[in-house]
Design a protein around this motif. Structure first.
Motif, PDB file in Angstrom:
ATOM      1  N   TRP A   1       3.643  -9.222  -7.198  1.00 18.49           N
ATOM      2  CA  TRP A   1       2.371  -9.275  -7.912  1.00 18.49           C
ATOM      3  C   TRP A   1       1.573  -7.991  -7.653  1.00 18.49           C
ATOM      4  O   TRP A   1       0.949  -7.445  -8.571  1.00 18.49           O
ATOM      5  CB  TRP A   1       1.570 -10.497  -7.475  1.00 18.49           C
ATOM      6  N   GLY A   2       1.634  -7.494  -6.435  1.00 15.60           N
ATOM      7  CA  GLY A   2       0.948  -6.232  -6.133  1.00 15.60           C
ATOM      8  C   GLY A   2       1.524  -5.073  -6.930  1.00 15.60           C
ATOM      9  O   GLY A   2       0.791  -4.198  -7.395  1.00 15.60           O
ATOM     10  N   LEU A   3       2.843  -5.053  -7.100  1.00 16.58           N
ATOM     11  CA  LEU A   3       3.477  -4.004  -7.898  1.00 16.58           C
ATOM     12  C   LEU A   3       3.030  -4.074  -9.349  1.00 16.58           C
ATOM     13  O   LEU A   3       2.787  -3.031  -9.994  1.00 16.58           O
ATOM     14  CB  LEU A   3       4.997  -4.132  -7.813  1.00 16.58           C
ATOM     15  N   ALA A   4       2.925  -5.289  -9.900  1.00 14.50           N
ATOM     16  CA  ALA A   4       2.484  -5.440 -11.288  1.00 14.50           C
ATOM     17  C   ALA A   4       1.063  -4.910 -11.469  1.00 14.50           C
ATOM     18  O   ALA A   4       0.757  -4.233 -12.459  1.00 14.50           O
ATOM     19  CB  ALA A   4       2.569  -6.914 -11.697  1.00 14.50           C
ATOM     20  N   ARG A   5       0.209  -5.177 -10.500  1.00 18.01           N
ATOM     21  CA  ARG A   5      -1.175  -4.709 -10.584  1.00 18.01           C
ATOM     22  C   ARG A   5      -1.250  -3.185 -10.512  1.00 18.01           C
ATOM     23  O   ARG A   5      -2.005  -2.562 -11.276  1.00 18.01           O
ATOM     24  CB  ARG A   5      -2.004  -5.328  -9.463  1.00 18.01           C
ATOM     25  N   LEU A   6      -0.489  -2.575  -9.615  1.00 17.58           N
ATOM     26  CA  LEU A   6      -0.578  -1.115  -9.506  1.00 17.58           C
ATOM     27  C   LEU A   6       0.041  -0.437 -10.726  1.00 17.58           C
ATOM     28  O   LEU A   6      -0.387   0.656 -11.116  1.00 17.58           O
ATOM     29  CB  LEU A   6       0.052  -0.619  -8.200  1.00 17.58           C
ATOM     30  N   ARG A   7       1.047  -1.064 -11.344  1.00 18.30           N
ATOM     31  CA  ARG A   7       1.629  -0.493 -12.556  1.00 18.30           C
ATOM     32  C   ARG A   7       0.570  -0.409 -13.655  1.00 18.30           C
ATOM     33  O   ARG A   7       0.460   0.595 -14.364  1.00 18.30           O
ATOM     34  CB  ARG A   7       2.823  -1.342 -13.014  1.00 18.30           C
TER      35      ARG A   7
ATOM     36  N   PHE B   1       0.821  -1.208   0.000  1.00 14.37           N
ATOM     37  CA  PHE B   1       0.000   0.000   0.000  1.00 14.37           C
ATOM     38  C   PHE B   1       0.856   1.258   0.000  1.00 14.37           C
ATOM     39  O   PHE B   1       0.426   2.310  -0.500  1.00 14.37           O
ATOM     40  CB  PHE B   1      -0.963   0.006   1.190  1.00 14.37           C
ATOM     41  N   ASP B   2       2.071   1.201   0.562  1.00 18.08           N
ATOM     42  CA  ASP B   2       2.973   2.353   0.516  1.00 18.08           C
ATOM     43  C   ASP B   2       3.235   2.758  -0.936  1.00 18.08           C
ATOM     44  O   ASP B   2       3.163   3.938  -1.300  1.00 18.08           O
ATOM     45  CB  ASP B   2       4.317   2.040   1.182  1.00 18.08           C
ATOM     46  N   CYS B   3       3.546   1.756  -1.772  1.00 17.29           N
ATOM     47  CA  CYS B   3       3.788   2.015  -3.193  1.00 17.29           C
ATOM     48  C   CYS B   3       2.508   2.460  -3.892  1.00 17.29           C
ATOM     49  O   CYS B   3       2.539   3.332  -4.778  1.00 17.29           O
ATOM     50  CB  CYS B   3       4.337   0.759  -3.865  1.00 17.29           C
ATOM     51  N   GLU B   4       1.382   1.878  -3.505  1.00 13.99           N
ATOM     52  CA  GLU B   4       0.115   2.259  -4.136  1.00 13.99           C
ATOM     53  C   GLU B   4      -0.233   3.712  -3.832  1.00 13.99           C
ATOM     54  O   GLU B   4      -0.763   4.431  -4.684  1.00 13.99           O
ATOM     55  CB  GLU B   4      -1.010   1.331  -3.679  1.00 13.99           C
TER      56      GLU B   4
END
Length: 346
Positions: free
Chosen positions: A322-328, A237-240
């Protein structure tokens, strides 16, 4: 899931709690730190938190995320010691760190209208709670309850905002420099470096440490919009949050720097073939359109130490990737992100 604001239980009893009576506190409070807690009774350093709020211009808001041990009792102990500076938000069930932080930060900013029917404090609405305080916080942040990052860094982060008016976010960075006391497990360090590389690619900026649990933000409309709806990811969530900042600012560029973050305006402008005004042109109250990377300051921590009870497994890195790929995909697509518009009259 329902939420309730936990009232202070009884009158102040510093002698029974083993805490000294509080000295006079500064009258102006413009900084509030949210501390998410889940089953932290065994390592919660109540005295350190109380000493911190008594020493300066800051408030603490503990968010108990449905703990099943004695965490809530420990938080009430801290609240009784300094009720004017320590609040406790008790969630009836575990919703995860991401949502606990989001709810706490919205409450600290006084921007909790959507949750006002769910949160109560002693029978009064959240709005009345904030009116009884001097003003909503100008700076809000979140801090890990284990105090791996010492609380004295809050003041150091605050000094960055004063010295650099263009900075909107200050993130702690665990950098093992000579003269710094950074004690980090080697395995976690190298896993973290892998993740940081992936995060830099996903966010399109050379960020060193997105996952340090010490962050401070300047309160503005962008932050309020970015926190207006739950995060998609519980892991990154920090990255999001950074990705939402980036997408909102890109949306304002496309509508001339004066938009409210609505991607509807961007779509209409693209379809009509209309020209895009220069950022800030014609805006009565222009908001920032500078690149997000220029608004983030990573502060190399003076001290940091892995605290027993913190766990990171190699499989967690896969979930985070996987979370990073989704937010990208979601936040860096052609159409800028905007929070979902809520229907009225339903």
């Amino acid at each position: 899931v329902t939420y309730r604001m936990a009232p202070a239980r009884g009158k102040k009893r510093p002698a029974a709690d083993g805490l000294n009576p509080p000295p006079p506190l500064p009258s102006v409070v413009d900084l509030e730190i949210v501390v998410p807690c889940y089953n932290e009774a065994g390592r919660l350093r109540v005295h350190d938190f109380v000493a911190f709020v008594r020493a300066g211009r800051a408030r603490l808001l503990f968010v108990d995320d449905g703990s099943t041990d004695g965490t809530l009792a420990a938080l009430h102990k801290a609240q009784r010691a300094c009720p004017d500076r320590i609040g406790v938000l008790s969630l009836s069930s575990n919703v995860g760190k991401a949502e606990a932080v989001r709810l706490g930060m919205r409450l600290a900013m006084g921007d909790d209208d959507d949750d006002a029917s769910l949160v109560r404090t002693g029978g009064a609405s959240v709005g009345k709670r904030k009116q009884n305080q001097n003003a909503n916080a100008a700076f809000v942040g979140f801090w890990d309850a284990d105090l791996a990052t010492p609380l004295d860094h809050v003041g150091l982060f605050r000094e960055v905002f004063e010295a650099k008016p263009g900075v909107d976010m200050v993130f702690g960075a665990r950098v093992g420099l000579l003269g710094r006391d950074i004690k980090r497990d080697a395995r976690r360090h190298y896993l973290g470096r892998v993740f940081a590389t992936l995060a830099s690619v996903a966010l399109k900026m050379p960020v060193y440490d997105t996952q340090c649990g010490a962050k401070l933000f300047r309160v503005d409309d962008t932050l309020k919009t970015a926190l207006s709806e739950p995060f998609d990811s519980r892991w990154v969530f920090d990255c999001e949050l950074v990705a939402r900042y980036a997408s909102l600012r890109r949306g304002r560029e496309e509508v001339g720097g004066s938009g409210d973050g609505s991607n509807g305006d961007a779509r209409k402008r693209k379809k009509s073939g209309g020209s895009v005004a220069k950022p800030g042109g014609g805006a009565a109250n222009p908001q920032k359109t500078t690149p997000v990377a220029d608004s983030i300051y990573e502060y190399p921590l003076h001290r940091w130490e892995d605290v027993a009870g913190s766990k990171l497994r190699p499989s967690d890195i896969l979930k985070m990737a996987w979370g990073l790929a989704r937010l990208r995909v979601k936040y860096f697509s052609k159409v800028p992100w905007a929070p979902r518009t809520k229907k009225t009259g339903t």
